[in-house]
Design a protein around this motif. Structure first.
Motif, PDB file in Angstrom:
ATOM      1  N   ALA A  54     -11.142  -2.961  -4.895  1.00  0.00           N
ATOM      2  CA  ALA A  54     -11.513  -3.362  -6.253  1.00  0.00           C
ATOM      3  C   ALA A  54     -10.389  -3.074  -7.242  1.00  0.00           C
ATOM      4  N   LEU A  55      -9.759  -1.914  -7.130  1.00  0.00           N
ATOM      5  CA  LEU A  55      -8.640  -1.579  -8.012  1.00  0.00           C
ATOM      6  C   LEU A  55      -7.507  -2.585  -7.858  1.00  0.00           C
ATOM      7  N   LEU A  56      -7.221  -2.955  -6.627  1.00  0.00           N
ATOM      8  CA  LEU A  56      -6.190  -3.965  -6.376  1.00  0.00           C
ATOM      9  C   LEU A  56      -6.617  -5.327  -6.895  1.00  0.00           C
ATOM     10  N   GLY A  57      -7.861  -5.686  -6.621  1.00  0.00           N
ATOM     11  CA  GLY A  57      -8.343  -7.013  -6.974  1.00  0.00           C
ATOM     12  C   GLY A  57      -8.434  -7.242  -8.465  1.00  0.00           C
ATOM     13  N   ILE A  58      -8.813  -6.208  -9.233  1.00  0.00           N
ATOM     14  CA  ILE A  58      -8.915  -6.370 -10.680  1.00  0.00           C
ATOM     15  C   ILE A  58      -7.572  -6.763 -11.275  1.00  0.00           C
ATOM     16  N   GLY A  59      -6.519  -6.028 -10.911  1.00  0.00           N
ATOM     17  CA  GLY A  59      -5.202  -6.321 -11.451  1.00  0.00           C
ATOM     18  C   GLY A  59      -4.720  -7.708 -11.074  1.00  0.00           C
ATOM     19  N   LEU A  60      -4.845  -8.054  -9.804  1.00  0.00           N
ATOM     20  CA  LEU A  60      -4.369  -9.355  -9.343  1.00  0.00           C
ATOM     21  C   LEU A  60      -5.188 -10.483  -9.957  1.00  0.00           C
ATOM     22  N   SER A  61      -6.498 -10.289 -10.061  1.00  0.00           N
ATOM     23  CA  SER A  61      -7.369 -11.326 -10.602  1.00  0.00           C
ATOM     24  C   SER A  61      -7.072 -11.603 -12.067  1.00  0.00           C
ATOM     25  N   VAL A  62      -6.922 -10.540 -12.848  1.00  0.00           N
ATOM     26  CA  VAL A  62      -6.667 -10.720 -14.283  1.00  0.00           C
ATOM     27  C   VAL A  62      -5.287 -11.334 -14.516  1.00  0.00           C
ATOM     28  N   ILE A  63      -4.290 -10.916 -13.739  1.00  0.00           N
ATOM     29  CA  ILE A  63      -2.941 -11.474 -13.881  1.00  0.00           C
ATOM     30  C   ILE A  63      -2.949 -12.964 -13.562  1.00  0.00           C
ATOM     31  N   ALA A 108      -6.136  -7.745  -1.358  1.00  0.00           N
ATOM     32  CA  ALA A 108      -6.225  -8.093  -2.778  1.00  0.00           C
ATOM     33  C   ALA A 108      -6.468  -9.585  -2.962  1.00  0.00           C
ATOM     34  N   PHE A 109      -5.797 -10.414  -2.169  1.00  0.00           N
ATOM     35  CA  PHE A 109      -5.996 -11.854  -2.281  1.00  0.00           C
ATOM     36  C   PHE A 109      -7.363 -12.261  -1.750  1.00  0.00           C
ATOM     37  N   LEU A 110      -7.854 -11.588  -0.740  1.00  0.00           N
ATOM     38  CA  LEU A 110      -9.202 -11.884  -0.249  1.00  0.00           C
ATOM     39  C   LEU A 110     -10.253 -11.530  -1.300  1.00  0.00           C
ATOM     40  N   VAL A 111     -10.045 -10.405  -2.001  1.00  0.00           N
ATOM     41  CA  VAL A 111     -10.937 -10.035  -3.104  1.00  0.00           C
ATOM     42  C   VAL A 111     -10.891 -11.105  -4.186  1.00  0.00           C
ATOM     43  N   LEU A 112      -9.694 -11.596  -4.465  1.00  0.00           N
ATOM     44  CA  LEU A 112      -9.523 -12.651  -5.469  1.00  0.00           C
ATOM     45  C   LEU A 112     -10.292 -13.915  -5.076  1.00  0.00           C
ATOM     46  N   GLY A 146     -16.167 -10.040 -10.730  1.00  0.00           N
ATOM     47  CA  GLY A 146     -15.942 -10.627  -9.417  1.00  0.00           C
ATOM     48  C   GLY A 146     -15.049  -9.771  -8.552  1.00  0.00           C
ATOM     49  N   ALA A 147     -13.989  -9.211  -9.145  1.00  0.00           N
ATOM     50  CA  ALA A 147     -13.078  -8.351  -8.387  1.00  0.00           C
ATOM     51  C   ALA A 147     -13.786  -7.087  -7.916  1.00  0.00           C
ATOM     52  N   ILE A 148     -14.610  -6.518  -8.789  1.00  0.00           N
ATOM     53  CA  ILE A 148     -15.348  -5.308  -8.410  1.00  0.00           C
ATOM     54  C   ILE A 148     -16.338  -5.621  -7.290  1.00  0.00           C
ATOM     55  N   PHE A 149     -17.114  -6.682  -7.479  1.00  0.00           N
ATOM     56  CA  PHE A 149     -18.103  -7.071  -6.473  1.00  0.00           C
ATOM     57  C   PHE A 149     -17.407  -7.418  -5.152  1.00  0.00           C
ATOM     58  N   GLY A 150     -16.381  -8.255  -5.218  1.00  0.00           N
ATOM     59  CA  GLY A 150     -15.668  -8.660  -4.008  1.00  0.00           C
ATOM     60  C   GLY A 150     -15.030  -7.488  -3.295  1.00  0.00           C
TER      61      GLY A 150
END
Length: 316
Positions: A21-30, A252-256, A266-270
């Motif tokens: 989730a920590l990885l996904g939040i950053g990548l998703s928002v960027i 991170a990309f899979l979370v995205l 979405g990033a947190i849930f994923g």
């Protein structure tokens, strides 16, 4: 026995999911805000892991360039509490520099150019660390005390018995950081600008808002989260120059994909869904753990290409 296994899977999944989730939040928002594909996101996790190890303890070196010139050990030995402050700050600064000198010149370039330059940067970071410190694998660095609180050793839990106490604190700390990030994005003026830029950056510019400044802060915040994820990761996983790609970039990309670009929820849930999935498959059929992650992402792409919480406008 089934209930005990289920609880262990849940706890282990929450640990892995917190990192995802920590990885996904950053990548998703960027990606959602800046429409920039950053394949160097895993390198930020790698930097955070090694920086954390450097701040926490003194590490002996048996290979690498530093060892060849007579440096036998590196590290400040400041402890985990200091690293929790210093690593995100260091990641934030690295993110600012990366955005200014790597990302910004490629905002208006084709996506293939963005992929090539960021993937190249990730390889450079990995090889520099390998060259300086060697390709050795370092053991996890779990704290025994944190801000005067004993977090080491086992704790007795109902049904499953003894469980590493630090891993419970780890989940709590990660959830606190995730919650704080959610509040910043969803409940502040800065967050409103970021969300507006996600849907229509041109309109934001027309309103007179300096979106480029927000871009820099968004990128740096994503880098700080990735670095913090690396710090959390080294507390219960081994450290090597390959962790940026193997443990960070692909998840991170899979979370995205699962959560949707630009969506913090979405990033947190994923992240937690994939974390619990990989924990469960590791126990039930470890050889299928990674394959199932791809299968989940593929299923989401098939039925909802924009992700479970993403918007079609962001994808288009």
């Amino acid at each position: 026995m089934v209930l005990e296994t289920a609880i262990e899977i849940l706890l282990n999944g929450l640990q892995q999911g917190a990192i995802f989730a920590l990885l996904g939040i950053g990548l998703s928002v960027i990606l959602g805000t800046m429409d920039f594909l950053n394949l160097a996101h895993g390198a930020l996790y790698l930097i955070g892991g090694y920086a954390g190890m450097y701040f926490i303890r003194e590490t002996s070196l048996s290979a690498g360039y530093l060892n060849s010139i007579g440096v036998d050990a590196i590290g400040l030995g400041l402890g985990f509490a200091a690293a929790m402050i210093l690593v995100p700050v260091f990641g934030f600064i690295v993110g600012l520099l990366m955005e200014r000198y790597v990302a910004e010149p490629f905002y208006d370039r084709p996506e293939t150019d963005q992929l090539l330059v960021t993937f190249g940067l990730a390889l450079i970071v990995q090889e520099v660390i390998k060259g300086m410190l060697g390709g050795n694998t370092f053991q996890p660095t779990a704290p025994t005390t944190l801000f005067g609180i004993n977090v080491g050793g086992p704790v007795m839990l109902p049904i499953i018995g003894n469980y590493p106490q630090w891993r419970l604190y780890l989940v709590g700390i990660a959830l606190f950081v995730i919650g704080l990030t959610y509040l910043v994005i969803e409940k502040t003026d800065f967050g409103l600008v970021v969300q507006a830029g996600t849907h229509d950056s041109e309109m934001v510019r027309m309103l007179g808002i300096r979106i480029n400044r927000s871009y820099s802060l968004v990128f740096a915040m994503g880098a700080a989260l990735a670095a913090f994820a690396g710090l959390i990761g080294v507390s219960f996983q081994t450290v090597s120059p390959q962790i940026g790609t193997e443990r960070a970039l692909i998840p991170a990309f899979l979370v995205l994909v699962v959560g949707g670009a630009g969506s913090v929820i979405g990033a947190i849930f994923g992240g937690f869904v994939l974390g619990i999935t990989v924990a469960g498959m590791t126990v039930l059929a470890s050889q299928w753990a990674q394959i199932v992650l791809y299968a989940v992402a593929a299923g989401v792409l098939l039925f909802r290409p924009e992700g479970l919480f993403g918007s079609k406008g962001v994808v288009e």
